[in-house]
Design a protein around this motif. Structure first.
Motif, PDB file in Angstrom:
ATOM      1  N   PRO A 140      -7.034  32.347  10.074  1.00 29.39           N
ATOM      2  CA  PRO A 140      -6.090  32.490  11.174  1.00 29.39           C
ATOM      3  C   PRO A 140      -6.834  32.460  12.512  1.00 29.39           C
ATOM      4  N   PRO A 141      -6.195  31.972  13.548  1.00 27.98           N
ATOM      5  CA  PRO A 141      -6.880  31.883  14.835  1.00 27.98           C
ATOM      6  C   PRO A 141      -7.166  33.267  15.414  1.00 27.98           C
ATOM      7  N   VAL A 142      -8.252  33.345  16.161  1.00 29.82           N
ATOM      8  CA  VAL A 142      -8.592  34.584  16.857  1.00 29.82           C
ATOM      9  C   VAL A 142      -7.867  34.566  18.190  1.00 29.82           C
ATOM     10  N   LEU A 143      -7.077  35.589  18.419  1.00 32.17           N
ATOM     11  CA  LEU A 143      -6.278  35.635  19.636  1.00 32.17           C
ATOM     12  C   LEU A 143      -6.954  36.527  20.669  1.00 32.17           C
ATOM     13  N   ASP A 144      -6.936  36.064  21.895  1.00 30.76           N
ATOM     14  CA  ASP A 144      -7.465  36.856  23.002  1.00 30.76           C
ATOM     15  C   ASP A 144      -6.324  37.711  23.527  1.00 30.76           C
ATOM     16  N   ARG A 145      -6.422  39.005  23.348  1.00 28.42           N
ATOM     17  CA  ARG A 145      -5.342  39.905  23.771  1.00 28.42           C
ATOM     18  C   ARG A 145      -5.712  40.687  25.031  1.00 28.42           C
ATOM     19  N   THR A 146      -6.691  40.198  25.748  1.00 24.81           N
ATOM     20  CA  THR A 146      -7.082  40.859  26.988  1.00 24.81           C
ATOM     21  C   THR A 146      -5.933  40.732  27.988  1.00 24.81           C
ATOM     22  N   PRO A 147      -5.496  41.831  28.576  1.00 28.36           N
ATOM     23  CA  PRO A 147      -4.358  41.738  29.501  1.00 28.36           C
ATOM     24  C   PRO A 147      -4.736  41.038  30.816  1.00 28.36           C
ATOM     25  N   CYS A 148      -3.727  40.453  31.423  1.00 32.24           N
ATOM     26  CA  CYS A 148      -3.904  39.829  32.735  1.00 32.24           C
ATOM     27  C   CYS A 148      -4.254  40.921  33.738  1.00 32.24           C
ATOM     28  N   PHE A 149      -5.235  40.641  34.592  1.00 29.40           N
ATOM     29  CA  PHE A 149      -5.664  41.673  35.535  1.00 29.40           C
ATOM     30  C   PHE A 149      -4.646  41.917  36.643  1.00 29.40           C
ATOM     31  N   ARG A 150      -3.655  40.982  36.784  1.00 32.19           N
ATOM     32  CA  ARG A 150      -2.653  41.157  37.832  1.00 32.19           C
ATOM     33  C   ARG A 150      -1.397  41.862  37.325  1.00 32.19           C
ATOM     34  N   CYS A 151      -0.837  41.359  36.183  1.00 27.61           N
ATOM     35  CA  CYS A 151       0.447  41.905  35.735  1.00 27.61           C
ATOM     36  C   CYS A 151       0.361  42.695  34.433  1.00 27.61           C
ATOM     37  N   GLY A 152      -0.717  42.561  33.691  1.00 26.29           N
ATOM     38  CA  GLY A 152      -0.880  43.355  32.473  1.00 26.29           C
ATOM     39  C   GLY A 152      -0.365  42.691  31.204  1.00 26.29           C
ATOM     40  N   ASN A 153       0.227  41.478  31.296  1.00 29.74           N
ATOM     41  CA  ASN A 153       0.672  40.793  30.081  1.00 29.74           C
ATOM     42  C   ASN A 153      -0.535  40.354  29.255  1.00 29.74           C
ATOM     43  N   ARG A 154      -0.345  40.339  27.935  1.00 34.20           N
ATOM     44  CA  ARG A 154      -1.438  39.903  27.056  1.00 34.20           C
ATOM     45  C   ARG A 154      -1.752  38.433  27.300  1.00 34.20           C
ATOM     46  N   ALA A 155      -3.013  38.063  27.146  1.00 29.92           N
ATOM     47  CA  ALA A 155      -3.438  36.689  27.414  1.00 29.92           C
ATOM     48  C   ALA A 155      -2.895  35.715  26.376  1.00 29.92           C
ATOM     49  N   ASP A 156      -2.663  36.173  25.123  1.00 36.11           N
ATOM     50  CA  ASP A 156      -2.142  35.249  24.115  1.00 36.11           C
ATOM     51  C   ASP A 156      -0.690  34.888  24.375  1.00 36.11           C
ATOM     52  N   ILE A 157       0.028  35.705  25.118  1.00 40.29           N
ATOM     53  CA  ILE A 157       1.422  35.417  25.470  1.00 40.29           C
ATOM     54  C   ILE A 157       1.494  34.568  26.726  1.00 40.29           C
ATOM     55  N   GLY A 158       0.656  34.904  27.701  1.00 42.07           N
ATOM     56  CA  GLY A 158       0.647  34.177  28.964  1.00 42.07           C
ATOM     57  C   GLY A 158       1.574  34.823  29.977  1.00 42.07           C
ATOM     58  N   CYS A 159       1.400  34.424  31.217  1.00 34.93           N
ATOM     59  CA  CYS A 159       2.228  34.942  32.297  1.00 34.93           C
ATOM     60  C   CYS A 159       2.223  33.929  33.442  1.00 34.93           C
ATOM     61  N   ASP A 160       2.723  34.326  34.617  1.00 35.66           N
ATOM     62  CA  ASP A 160       2.748  33.419  35.768  1.00 35.66           C
ATOM     63  C   ASP A 160       1.339  33.160  36.299  1.00 35.66           C
ATOM     64  N   HIS A 161       0.399  34.038  36.016  1.00 33.91           N
ATOM     65  CA  HIS A 161      -0.948  33.930  36.577  1.00 33.91           C
ATOM     66  C   HIS A 161      -1.924  33.164  35.683  1.00 33.91           C
ATOM     67  N   GLN A 162      -1.619  33.070  34.402  1.00 34.71           N
ATOM     68  CA  GLN A 162      -2.536  32.373  33.478  1.00 34.71           C
ATOM     69  C   GLN A 162      -1.745  31.778  32.319  1.00 34.71           C
ATOM     70  N   ALA A 163      -2.270  30.691  31.756  1.00 38.22           N
ATOM     71  CA  ALA A 163      -1.627  30.043  30.609  1.00 38.22           C
ATOM     72  C   ALA A 163      -1.916  30.856  29.347  1.00 38.22           C
ATOM     73  N   ALA A 164      -1.094  30.666  28.320  1.00 37.42           N
ATOM     74  CA  ALA A 164      -1.297  31.371  27.057  1.00 37.42           C
ATOM     75  C   ALA A 164      -2.598  30.898  26.417  1.00 37.42           C
ATOM     76  N   SER A 165      -3.355  31.830  25.858  1.00 31.78           N
ATOM     77  CA  SER A 165      -4.649  31.479  25.268  1.00 31.78           C
ATOM     78  C   SER A 165      -4.564  31.251  23.773  1.00 31.78           C
TER      79      SER A 165
END
Length: 145
Positions: free
Chosen positions: A109-134
């Motif tokens: 299974p893929p390794v997911l990066d779950r580090t939150p966005c430093f601006r809004c706190g969303n997980r990196a694997d989900i993505g947000c307005d500041h960064q694409a999903a990883s």
């Protein structure tokens, strides 16, 4: 309480019986480790000593090559060979089997990066307005339903 040890004659008899069974069944020559397991010991030197005793007693004739061992049993008039043929034919079959077994395995299974966005706190694997999903893959909507 310790197990009683086999004598050299008993070990020799067990090894000789195993060789006779393999010859009658048309099977390959058992390895020293297989014979050691049959004797209930860990060292492969004990079956080797039993084979040397059988050679001295003229019960078997052993011919060795770098990749193989042939044991001729005069009592039956048959020869049993080790599992590795000197021409490498069995090695190629084992290699093909290993490749087929490896191809059947499912990918990890893929390794997911779950580090939150430093601006809004969303997980990196989900993505947000500041960064694409990883996430390393995107699920096709046709298959998700």
């Amino acid at each position: 309480m310790t197990k009683p040890r086999r004598t050299a004659a008993q070990s020799r008899d067990v090894v000789y019986d195993a060789l006779l069974r393999a010859a009658r069944a048309g099977a390959r020559c058992p390895t020293n480790l297989a014979l050691a397991a049959l004797l209930g010991v860990r060292s492969s030197s004990i079956p080797q000593k039993a084979l040397v005793d059988l050679i001295a007693a003229d019960k078997i004739v052993v011919t060795t090559t770098p990749f193989s061992r042939e044991i001729f049993i005069p009592e039956l008039g048959t020869t049993i060979r080790a599992s590795k043929a000197p021409d490498g034919s069995l090695r190629e079959a084992e290699r093909a089997h290993a490749i087929a077994r490896a191809e059947r395995r499912e990918p990890l299974p893929p390794v997911l990066d779950r580090t939150p966005c430093f601006r809004c706190g969303n997980r990196a694997d989900i993505g947000c307005d500041h960064q694409a999903a990883s996430a390393p893959y995107i699920i096709d909507l046709e298959f998700a339903a």
